[in-house]
Design an enzyme around this catalytic site. Sequence first.
Site, PDB file in Angstrom:
ATOM      1  N   TYR A  11       0.822  -1.219   0.000  1.00  0.00           N
ATOM      2  CA  TYR A  11       0.000   0.000   0.000  1.00  0.00           C
ATOM      3  C   TYR A  11       0.859   1.274   0.000  1.00  0.00           C
ATOM      4  O   TYR A  11       0.816   2.075  -0.943  1.00  0.00           O
ATOM      5  CB  TYR A  11      -0.933  -0.049   1.213  1.00  0.00           C
ATOM      6  CG  TYR A  11      -1.685   1.226   1.517  1.00  0.00           C
ATOM      7  CD1 TYR A  11      -2.344   1.939   0.516  1.00  0.00           C
ATOM      8  CD2 TYR A  11      -1.741   1.705   2.819  1.00  0.00           C
ATOM      9  CE1 TYR A  11      -3.038   3.109   0.823  1.00  0.00           C
ATOM     10  CE2 TYR A  11      -2.439   2.860   3.126  1.00  0.00           C
ATOM     11  CZ  TYR A  11      -3.078   3.561   2.127  1.00  0.00           C
ATOM     12  OH  TYR A  11      -3.752   4.707   2.431  1.00  0.00           O
ATOM     13  N   ASN A  35       1.775 -10.215   0.911  1.00  0.00           N
ATOM     14  CA  ASN A  35       0.668  -9.384   1.392  1.00  0.00           C
ATOM     15  C   ASN A  35       0.331  -8.299   0.365  1.00  0.00           C
ATOM     16  O   ASN A  35      -0.134  -7.224   0.726  1.00  0.00           O
ATOM     17  CB  ASN A  35       1.091  -8.745   2.730  1.00  0.00           C
ATOM     18  CG  ASN A  35      -0.086  -8.260   3.533  1.00  0.00           C
ATOM     19  OD1 ASN A  35      -1.219  -8.682   3.295  1.00  0.00           O
ATOM     20  ND2 ASN A  35       0.155  -7.357   4.458  1.00  0.00           N
ATOM     21  N   PHE A  80      10.107  -0.849   3.012  1.00  0.00           N
ATOM     22  CA  PHE A  80       8.740  -0.984   3.524  1.00  0.00           C
ATOM     23  C   PHE A  80       8.420  -2.418   3.953  1.00  0.00           C
ATOM     24  O   PHE A  80       7.491  -2.627   4.726  1.00  0.00           O
ATOM     25  CB  PHE A  80       7.716  -0.630   2.432  1.00  0.00           C
ATOM     26  CG  PHE A  80       7.745   0.795   1.992  1.00  0.00           C
ATOM     27  CD1 PHE A  80       7.109   1.774   2.728  1.00  0.00           C
ATOM     28  CD2 PHE A  80       8.410   1.159   0.829  1.00  0.00           C
ATOM     29  CE1 PHE A  80       7.127   3.093   2.319  1.00  0.00           C
ATOM     30  CE2 PHE A  80       8.427   2.475   0.405  1.00  0.00           C
ATOM     31  CZ  PHE A  80       7.783   3.446   1.154  1.00  0.00           C
ATOM     32  N   GLY A  82       7.491  -5.820   5.328  1.00  0.00           N
ATOM     33  CA  GLY A  82       7.346  -6.307   6.696  1.00  0.00           C
ATOM     34  C   GLY A  82       5.904  -6.668   6.982  1.00  0.00           C
ATOM     35  O   GLY A  82       4.992  -6.231   6.279  1.00  0.00           O
ATOM     36  N   LEU A  83       5.739  -7.478   8.023  1.00  0.00           N
ATOM     37  CA  LEU A  83       4.383  -7.821   8.467  1.00  0.00           C
ATOM     38  C   LEU A  83       3.884  -6.675   9.338  1.00  0.00           C
ATOM     39  O   LEU A  83       4.649  -6.073  10.092  1.00  0.00           O
ATOM     40  CB  LEU A  83       4.404  -9.133   9.261  1.00  0.00           C
ATOM     41  CG  LEU A  83       4.960 -10.339   8.489  1.00  0.00           C
ATOM     42  CD1 LEU A  83       5.052 -11.564   9.404  1.00  0.00           C
ATOM     43  CD2 LEU A  83       4.097 -10.656   7.272  1.00  0.00           C
ATOM     44  N   ASN A  99      10.451 -12.421  10.842  1.00  0.00           N
ATOM     45  CA  ASN A  99      10.340 -11.858   9.498  1.00  0.00           C
ATOM     46  C   ASN A  99      10.852 -10.414   9.446  1.00  0.00           C
ATOM     47  O   ASN A  99      11.691 -10.063   8.614  1.00  0.00           O
ATOM     48  CB  ASN A  99       8.881 -11.906   9.057  1.00  0.00           C
ATOM     49  CG  ASN A  99       8.735 -11.400   7.641  1.00  0.00           C
ATOM     50  OD1 ASN A  99       8.897 -12.141   6.682  1.00  0.00           O
ATOM     51  ND2 ASN A  99       8.460 -10.122   7.486  1.00  0.00           N
ATOM     52  N   SER A 124       6.946   3.626  12.852  1.00  0.00           N
ATOM     53  CA  SER A 124       5.535   3.845  13.166  1.00  0.00           C
ATOM     54  C   SER A 124       5.401   4.661  14.443  1.00  0.00           C
ATOM     55  O   SER A 124       6.235   4.545  15.357  1.00  0.00           O
ATOM     56  CB  SER A 124       4.867   2.483  13.375  1.00  0.00           C
ATOM     57  OG  SER A 124       3.606   2.632  13.998  1.00  0.00           O
ATOM     58  N   TYR A 149       4.225  -6.426  16.917  1.00  0.00           N
ATOM     59  CA  TYR A 149       4.474  -5.669  15.684  1.00  0.00           C
ATOM     60  C   TYR A 149       5.218  -4.370  16.007  1.00  0.00           C
ATOM     61  O   TYR A 149       6.255  -4.050  15.406  1.00  0.00           O
ATOM     62  CB  TYR A 149       3.146  -5.348  14.979  1.00  0.00           C
ATOM     63  CG  TYR A 149       3.239  -4.144  14.076  1.00  0.00           C
ATOM     64  CD1 TYR A 149       3.869  -4.248  12.839  1.00  0.00           C
ATOM     65  CD2 TYR A 149       2.749  -2.899  14.469  1.00  0.00           C
ATOM     66  CE1 TYR A 149       4.003  -3.123  12.024  1.00  0.00           C
ATOM     67  CE2 TYR A 149       2.877  -1.784  13.663  1.00  0.00           C
ATOM     68  CZ  TYR A 149       3.497  -1.902  12.447  1.00  0.00           C
ATOM     69  OH  TYR A 149       3.639  -0.796  11.653  1.00  0.00           O
ATOM     70  N   LYS A 153       9.335  -2.632  15.339  1.00  0.00           N
ATOM     71  CA  LYS A 153       9.748  -1.301  14.870  1.00  0.00           C
ATOM     72  C   LYS A 153      10.733  -0.666  15.858  1.00  0.00           C
ATOM     73  O   LYS A 153      11.735  -0.079  15.455  1.00  0.00           O
ATOM     74  CB  LYS A 153       8.525  -0.399  14.690  1.00  0.00           C
ATOM     75  CG  LYS A 153       7.530  -0.858  13.638  1.00  0.00           C
ATOM     76  CD  LYS A 153       8.113  -0.864  12.241  1.00  0.00           C
ATOM     77  CE  LYS A 153       7.091  -1.242  11.180  1.00  0.00           C
ATOM     78  NZ  LYS A 153       7.715  -1.457   9.853  1.00  0.00           N
ATOM     79  N   ASN A 199      -7.951  -2.092   9.954  1.00  0.00           N
ATOM     80  CA  ASN A 199      -7.900  -0.638  10.139  1.00  0.00           C
ATOM     81  C   ASN A 199      -9.210   0.011   9.736  1.00  0.00           C
ATOM     82  O   ASN A 199      -9.966  -0.503   8.921  1.00  0.00           O
ATOM     83  CB  ASN A 199      -6.729  -0.058   9.357  1.00  0.00           C
ATOM     84  CG  ASN A 199      -5.400  -0.619   9.834  1.00  0.00           C
ATOM     85  OD1 ASN A 199      -4.709  -1.302   9.092  1.00  0.00           O
ATOM     86  ND2 ASN A 199      -5.058  -0.378  11.079  1.00  0.00           N
ATOM     87  N   VAL A 217     -17.807   0.487  15.889  1.00  0.00           N
ATOM     88  CA  VAL A 217     -16.935   1.512  16.475  1.00  0.00           C
ATOM     89  C   VAL A 217     -16.438   0.966  17.809  1.00  0.00           C
ATOM     90  O   VAL A 217     -17.248   0.662  18.695  1.00  0.00           O
ATOM     91  CB  VAL A 217     -17.698   2.837  16.667  1.00  0.00           C
ATOM     92  CG1 VAL A 217     -16.834   3.863  17.408  1.00  0.00           C
ATOM     93  CG2 VAL A 217     -18.161   3.386  15.325  1.00  0.00           C
TER      94      VAL A 217
HETATM   95  N1  UFG Z   1     -11.611   1.297  14.733  1.00  0.00           N
HETATM   96  C1  UFG Z   1     -12.949   1.030  14.889  1.00  0.00           C
HETATM   97  N2  UFG Z   1     -13.502  -0.006  14.169  1.00  0.00           N
HETATM   98  C2  UFG Z   1     -12.769  -0.750  13.285  1.00  0.00           C
HETATM   99  C3  UFG Z   1     -11.400  -0.444  13.127  1.00  0.00           C
HETATM  100  C4  UFG Z   1     -10.845   0.586  13.865  1.00  0.00           C
HETATM  101  O1  UFG Z   1     -13.645   1.666  15.684  1.00  0.00           O
HETATM  102  O2  UFG Z   1     -13.312  -1.671  12.673  1.00  0.00           O
HETATM  103  C5  UFG Z   1     -11.029   2.402  15.500  1.00  0.00           C
HETATM  104  C6  UFG Z   1      -9.928   1.948  16.443  1.00  0.00           C
HETATM  105  O3  UFG Z   1     -10.470   1.540  17.667  1.00  0.00           O
HETATM  106  C7  UFG Z   1      -9.093   3.226  16.543  1.00  0.00           C
HETATM  107  C8  UFG Z   1      -9.276   3.907  15.195  1.00  0.00           C
HETATM  108  O4  UFG Z   1     -10.421   3.319  14.611  1.00  0.00           O
HETATM  109  O5  UFG Z   1      -9.658   4.052  17.533  1.00  0.00           O
HETATM  110  C9  UFG Z   1      -8.107   3.707  14.272  1.00  0.00           C
HETATM  111  O6  UFG Z   1      -7.821   2.316  14.214  1.00  0.00           O
HETATM  112  P1  UFG Z   1      -6.854   1.710  13.123  1.00  0.00           P
HETATM  113  O7  UFG Z   1      -6.809   0.222  13.347  1.00  0.00           O
HETATM  114  O8  UFG Z   1      -7.229   2.204  11.780  1.00  0.00           O
HETATM  115  O9  UFG Z   1      -5.457   2.389  13.481  1.00  0.00           O
HETATM  116  P2  UFG Z   1      -4.582   2.272  14.803  1.00  0.00           P
HETATM  117  O10 UFG Z   1      -4.368   3.674  15.261  1.00  0.00           O
HETATM  118  O11 UFG Z   1      -5.088   1.303  15.778  1.00  0.00           O
HETATM  119  O12 UFG Z   1      -3.292   1.592  14.172  1.00  0.00           O
HETATM  120  C10 UFG Z   1      -2.284   2.359  13.679  1.00  0.00           C
HETATM  121  C11 UFG Z   1      -1.483   1.655  12.606  1.00  0.00           C
HETATM  122  C12 UFG Z   1      -0.629   0.564  13.189  1.00  0.00           C
HETATM  123  C13 UFG Z   1       0.082   1.034  14.418  1.00  0.00           C
HETATM  124  C14 UFG Z   1      -0.894   1.580  15.401  1.00  0.00           C
HETATM  125  C15 UFG Z   1      -0.220   1.990  16.676  1.00  0.00           C
HETATM  126  O13 UFG Z   1      -2.328   1.107  11.611  1.00  0.00           O
HETATM  127  O14 UFG Z   1       0.318   0.181  12.232  1.00  0.00           O
HETATM  128  O15 UFG Z   1      -1.526   2.692  14.784  1.00  0.00           O
HETATM  129  O16 UFG Z   1      -0.964   2.846  17.440  1.00  0.00           O
HETATM  130  F1  UFG Z   1       0.788   0.055  15.021  1.00  0.00           F
END
Ligand code: UFG
Length: 339
Positions: A11, A35, A80, A82-83, A99, A124, A149, A153, A199, A217
């Site tokens: 991505y 991936n 970039f 990585g898992l 990995n 990150s 994960y 990092k 995400n 949510v």
């Molecule tokens: N969320 C929902 N419903 C979903 C998915 C996410 O409510 O189905 C919320 C999560 O609870 C969070 C927000 O949307 O509050 C963002 O969540 P993401 O999973 O999109 O992103 P994160 O902030 O959890 O994750 C990101 C990066 C990771 C990193 C992480 C560390 O994607 O690579 O931040 O904080 F490790």
Amino acid sequence: MRVLVSGGAGYIGSHTVVHLVAAGHDVVIVDSFANSKPAVIGRLEALTGRHLPVHAFDLTDRDKTERLFGDESFDAVVHFAGLKAVGESARIPLDYYENNLDATFSLVRAMRRHGVKLLVFSSSATVYGEQAPLPYREDYAPLQSSSPYGRTKVMIEQVLTDVAAADPSMRFALLRYFNPVGTHPSGTIGEDPQDIPNNLMPFLAQVAVGRRDKLIVFGDDYPTDDGTCERDYIHVEDLAAGHVAALGRLTTTNSPVSVWNLGTGRGTSVLELVHAFERAVGRELPYEIGPRRPGDLPRSWADPGRAHAELGWSTTKSVDDMCADTWRWQSANPMGYEG
Ligand code: UFG
């Protein structure tokens, strides 16, 4: 420069390839396609108007990595590969450590053997951990993360810092991404998760296109304005431009290691993002409030001041741009690259 992009079919990697080519660099991709989808390469060639050489192997294969560096010459590497799934990393931690660390060891060893000095690494914001004050600043210590994960990092940042201390001719950029979302404005490349998206943005996009019934949510009882978590969403186009700026800076800086936050400096709540996406789609989207997701922090955003000052880079795109572009990609490619 001739730049090797590891994970260039993924991505963020694919978007950065477009920006590197536009900036005049020759790009070579190495990707295991574990991936990512081979179909992205044709889309990238159409967007860039270039033939893009691709090497399909995993960097953990040291012999192949060594052979690639023996056969071709590179001026720089943007790494970039990585898992990256936080939840999965708690279920199969050994796979993540093995990995992500092995791939980096293999790559940096080959760079050192072949005199390649410049490396841009995908780190990150997760390295700031739970204790860091907002906004997150690059000089915060000690780094820690709540997932295996994230700890890969932290560890890789430490490994690269140690390598650079032992050989100060190296130039490493550690880029701490906040929450990358959005797609190229053409809608021809984008984020295409393999399974159920972890995400928020890709999940919302799949709800909008009818692949998922509704968004859950994860909690609305956080200490934030509307009770849902706040994140620093950054358009992947701005993020990609940040890599080009960082690479340029590595050719002039005297510091072996540079750390830059790539974020906007602003927080957006889950519900604000849902409503922005609804505006992009032009209708309401089904969602319901569920329990908190373990490990989520209430709020996260960058202090992007160092990147502004040292890279002459700043973000240009709004949350509405992020949603409009994501929707263009998802509606044109409902099932992703293989739809
Ligand atoms: N969320 C929902 N419903 C979903 C998915 C996410 O409510 O189905 C919320 C999560 O609870 C969070 C927000 O949307 O509050 C963002 O969540 P993401 O999973 O999109 O992103 P994160 O902030 O959890 O994750 C990101 C990066 C990771 C990193 C992480 C560390 O994607 O690579 O931040 O904080 F490790």
